[in-house]
Design a protein around this motif. Structure first.
Motif, short mmCIF file in Angstrom:
data_model
loop_
_atom_site.label_atom_id
_atom_site.label_comp_id
_atom_site.label_asym_id
_atom_site.label_seq_id
_atom_site.Cartn_x
_atom_site.Cartn_y
_atom_site.Cartn_z
N GLY A 154 23.02 -5.03 5.95
CA GLY A 154 23.12 -6.06 7.32
C GLY A 154 23.04 -5.53 8.50
O GLY A 154 22.54 -4.63 8.76
N TYR A 188 26.03 -11.95 0.69
CA TYR A 188 26.53 -11.28 1.70
C TYR A 188 27.50 -12.06 2.59
O TYR A 188 27.57 -13.41 2.18
CB TYR A 188 25.63 -10.71 2.45
N THR A 190 28.42 -13.41 6.29
CA THR A 190 28.18 -13.45 7.95
C THR A 190 29.32 -13.82 8.67
O THR A 190 30.10 -14.59 8.47
CB THR A 190 27.48 -14.70 8.15
N ASP A 206 26.14 -9.48 10.08
CA ASP A 206 25.85 -9.69 8.47
C ASP A 206 26.45 -8.34 7.66
O ASP A 206 26.14 -7.30 8.14
CB ASP A 206 24.53 -10.13 8.23
N LYS A 244 27.15 -16.12 1.66
CA LYS A 244 25.99 -16.60 1.52
C LYS A 244 25.22 -16.06 0.38
O LYS A 244 25.59 -14.76 -0.09
CB LYS A 244 24.90 -16.28 2.92
N THR A 255 24.48 -20.98 2.60
CA THR A 255 26.17 -20.74 2.58
C THR A 255 26.69 -21.46 1.51
O THR A 255 26.49 -22.86 1.30
CB THR A 255 26.61 -21.25 3.85
#
Length: 306
Positions: A154, A188, A190, A206, A244, A255
């Motif tokens: 990220g 992951y 955000t 992220d 996400k 999302t």
């Protein structure tokens, strides 16, 4: 403006990224953020449909490989390990390729592949797409871990310099509870800080893809460094966490749910916060719980003050 003209304006950004890394190492946190953004621009060019691009398929493949290298460099700048996987010297080798993309016909200098063709959505665009049928998603299955290439790490940023009398916040994202945790592909989170009007107060970050999935939990165990001193946050601000994951049938990252933490919840120690249904409501006016089950986002906060 023709696509190739826009593309070469982006080359200038690439040149600035490499130049700034050499001349201003103290601002690396901004540079690898720029590298990541530029990588996204190049990915969009590489994924453009034939009628919307002036580049050949082979040229777009090369552009996609350059985008992958930029993301690798971005990840290397975030690494705490002493040995970087993708060095500045490697990055410099890409400059002549990008500059001569229309005539370049040599073998690419790095053994990388373009990021898989995935739809890249603008912020909020996915909210206009048809919501997923959770029962259908639950029965689809995620396949083996090798079915989809791993997402590049990220865009986490380092801790800000300390200031006398000011407080910095580190949030460790430990895990998130979901009934179908094991079926999420490339999950992951955000992280963003918004004011009451949903305006960003800090750069968006992220996390890398989750470290593991176990039962009803997706584990991250990653630290987020808040990019503003706590005392400087505006009244009513909140820290948002958007979970996400990649949806292979629709070929884009979606999302699934979100959570947020308000300023009065900033306290040292562990905290669990509720999960809400998408679309992400940054203004916090129409909130709907994701589930009635005891499933939460598990965090641990550390305050740093001189």
């Amino acid at each position: 403006m023709p696509p190739h003209c826009v593309f070469f304006k982006r080359f200038k950004l690439f040149h600035l990224v490499t130049l700034e890394i050499v001349c201003f190492p103290s601002i690396l946190k901004n540079i690898y953020f720029s590298s990541y953004r530029l990588a996204r621009h190049l990915q969009k060019e590489a994924q453009a449909q034939h009628n919307n691009s002036e580049f050949t398929e082979e040229q777009k493949k090369t552009i996609g490989k350059i985008a992958t290298c930029l993301e690798l460099r971005s990840a290397a700048l975030q690494s705490t390990q002493s040995q970087e996987e993708f060095k500045l010297e490697d990055l410099k080798k890409l400059e002549p390729i990008l500059k001569n993309i229309l005539t370049y016909n040599k073998e690419f200098p790095f053994d990388v592949q373009p990021v898989p063709l995935r739809r890249i959505l603008a912020p909020g665009e996915e909210e206009n797409l048809e919501f997923e049928d959770e029962e259908e998603e639950g029965g689809a299955g995620a396949g083996s871990p090798d079915s989809f290439p791993a997402r590049v790490p990220g865009t986490l940023l380092p801790r800000l310099p300390s200031e006398p009398g000011m407080t910095l916040l580190t949030i460790r994202i430990e895990k998130i509870g979901l009934k179908d945790a094991g079926q999420c592909i490339d999950p992951y989170i955000t992280v963003s800080v918004k004011d009451l009007n949903g305006i960003d107060l800090t750069p968006v970050q992220d996390t890398p893809v989750a470290s593991r999935k176990e039962d009803t939990y997706v584990h991250f165990n990653v630290d987020i460094e808040l990019q503003k001193h706590v005392e400087k946050l505006t009244k009513g601000a909140a820290i948002f966490f958007e979970f996400k994951h990649y949806k292979p049938k629709k070929r884009f990252t979606s999302t699934k749910c979100f959570a947020f933490m308000e300023m009065d919840e900033i306290k040292a120690g562990p905290i669990v916060i509720e999960l809400y249904k998408k679309p992400t409501d940054f203004k916090r006016k129409k909130l709907q719980l994701l589930t009635k089950k005891p499933l939460y986002l598990h965090l641990h906060q550390t305050l740093h003050k001189e």
